[in-house]
Design an enzyme around this catalytic site. Sequence first.
Site, PDB file in Angstrom:
ATOM      1  N   ASN A 118       0.870  -1.180   0.000  1.00 40.12           N
ATOM      2  CA  ASN A 118       0.000   0.000   0.000  1.00 40.12           C
ATOM      3  C   ASN A 118       0.905   1.227   0.000  1.00 40.12           C
ATOM      4  O   ASN A 118       1.491   1.569   1.019  1.00 40.12           O
ATOM      5  CB  ASN A 118      -0.888  -0.039   1.257  1.00 40.12           C
ATOM      6  CG  ASN A 118      -1.696   1.240   1.429  1.00 40.12           C
ATOM      7  OD1 ASN A 118      -1.794   2.050   0.506  1.00 40.12           O
ATOM      8  ND2 ASN A 118      -2.272   1.417   2.605  1.00 40.12           N
ATOM      9  N   LYS A 134       0.215   4.334  -0.356  1.00 38.86           N
ATOM     10  CA  LYS A 134      -0.346   5.563   0.216  1.00 38.86           C
ATOM     11  C   LYS A 134      -0.040   6.746  -0.722  1.00 38.86           C
ATOM     12  O   LYS A 134      -0.134   6.596  -1.928  1.00 38.86           O
ATOM     13  CB  LYS A 134       0.189   5.766   1.634  1.00 38.86           C
ATOM     14  CG  LYS A 134       0.023   4.483   2.472  1.00 38.86           C
ATOM     15  CD  LYS A 134       0.220   4.666   3.931  1.00 38.86           C
ATOM     16  CE  LYS A 134      -0.042   3.329   4.630  1.00 38.86           C
ATOM     17  NZ  LYS A 134       0.019   3.412   6.063  1.00 38.86           N
ATOM     18  N   GLU A 182      -6.662   5.031   7.637  1.00 40.07           N
ATOM     19  CA  GLU A 182      -6.340   6.437   7.348  1.00 40.07           C
ATOM     20  C   GLU A 182      -7.517   7.138   6.682  1.00 40.07           C
ATOM     21  O   GLU A 182      -7.749   8.322   6.891  1.00 40.07           O
ATOM     22  CB  GLU A 182      -5.052   6.510   6.500  1.00 40.07           C
ATOM     23  CG  GLU A 182      -3.842   6.260   7.382  1.00 40.07           C
ATOM     24  CD  GLU A 182      -2.640   5.673   6.678  1.00 40.07           C
ATOM     25  OE1 GLU A 182      -2.579   5.671   5.441  1.00 40.07           O
ATOM     26  OE2 GLU A 182      -1.739   5.196   7.407  1.00 40.07           O
ATOM     27  N   GLU A 193      -5.788  -4.643  10.415  1.00 36.50           N
ATOM     28  CA  GLU A 193      -4.739  -3.656  10.640  1.00 36.50           C
ATOM     29  C   GLU A 193      -5.010  -2.887  11.931  1.00 36.50           C
ATOM     30  O   GLU A 193      -5.760  -1.899  11.927  1.00 36.50           O
ATOM     31  CB  GLU A 193      -4.687  -2.664   9.469  1.00 36.50           C
ATOM     32  CG  GLU A 193      -4.381  -3.318   8.143  1.00 36.50           C
ATOM     33  CD  GLU A 193      -3.727  -2.333   7.173  1.00 36.50           C
ATOM     34  OE1 GLU A 193      -2.651  -2.655   6.668  1.00 36.50           O
ATOM     35  OE2 GLU A 193      -4.279  -1.246   6.956  1.00 36.50           O
ATOM     36  N   GLY A 253       2.381   2.274  10.747  1.00 35.38           N
ATOM     37  CA  GLY A 253       3.377   3.332  10.614  1.00 35.38           C
ATOM     38  C   GLY A 253       4.084   3.691  11.911  1.00 35.38           C
ATOM     39  O   GLY A 253       4.770   4.705  11.987  1.00 35.38           O
ATOM     40  N   SER A 277       3.147  -2.102  10.345  1.00 35.42           N
ATOM     41  CA  SER A 277       4.591  -2.201  10.591  1.00 35.42           C
ATOM     42  C   SER A 277       5.176  -3.580  10.244  1.00 35.42           C
ATOM     43  O   SER A 277       6.063  -4.074  10.939  1.00 35.42           O
ATOM     44  CB  SER A 277       4.930  -1.816  12.027  1.00 35.42           C
ATOM     45  OG  SER A 277       4.583  -0.457  12.265  1.00 35.42           O
TER      46      SER A 277
END
Length: 252
Positions: free
Chosen positions: A9, A11, A97, A167, A173, A213
Amino acid sequence: MRKPVIAGNWKMYKTIEETVAFVEKIRPVADDAGHCEVIVAPPFTALAAAAAAARGSAIKVAAQNCHWDKEGAHTGDISTGMLRDAGCTHVIIGHSERRHDCGETDEQVNRKVKAALAAGLTPIVCVGEMLAEREKGETEKVLEGQFRLGLAGLTPADFSRIIIAYEPVWAIGTGRTATPEMAAEAHRFLRGLARLEFGESEAEGIRILYGGSVKPDNIGALMAQEEIDGALVGGASLKVDSFTALVNYPRP
Ligand code: PGA
């Protein structure tokens, strides 16, 4: 029986040029990786270039979001048909997000999942609890709500076409990964919900990816868990070397 999936991903990273260079480098890696499916999710602007660069290889291209309407007055949005047109086969839906930055709700996730399925895309549906929710012992309650509302109205046949990504928000992150046991416990819980809602064979077949992560040095322990069917990776998917190491995660 469940073919693992390693998905990057990206982003809001990478230009068209960077995307094409990356895809060209990982083509042979993906083509050699018969043990797993390889997916990259570039930003919208680079999707068509990614799909063109990936053509004829084992790399699949995912978008990071979609709208539920076929077309209409939705400034700044992209439809599932447009994603197909750009060469996508998958779409990430309900990433934390987007839930937190854009206020995306479970009801919107549900509409997007249905639109993606109707367009012939494979939705990668993200669920996960926040740290405060985990600390209050509400992880299962949160996952159950996201699962039931996000996937409401799907038939067992629809369900068997999706991919789920667990997730935990506190692991994204942050460098703080869920332990393989914690992740497996959440996956087991989600598979149990799938069994109740959609049936035994659908629950056995559904692929549940872990995200948060994931790095080359921890993916082996995560993938060793029988419940974990792959990874949705942000930061560590951006460099060719580390994405290559993730695709070629240690296997017995
Ligand atoms: P991360 O992101 O690997 O950088 O933690 C994962 C994700 O958001 O999908």
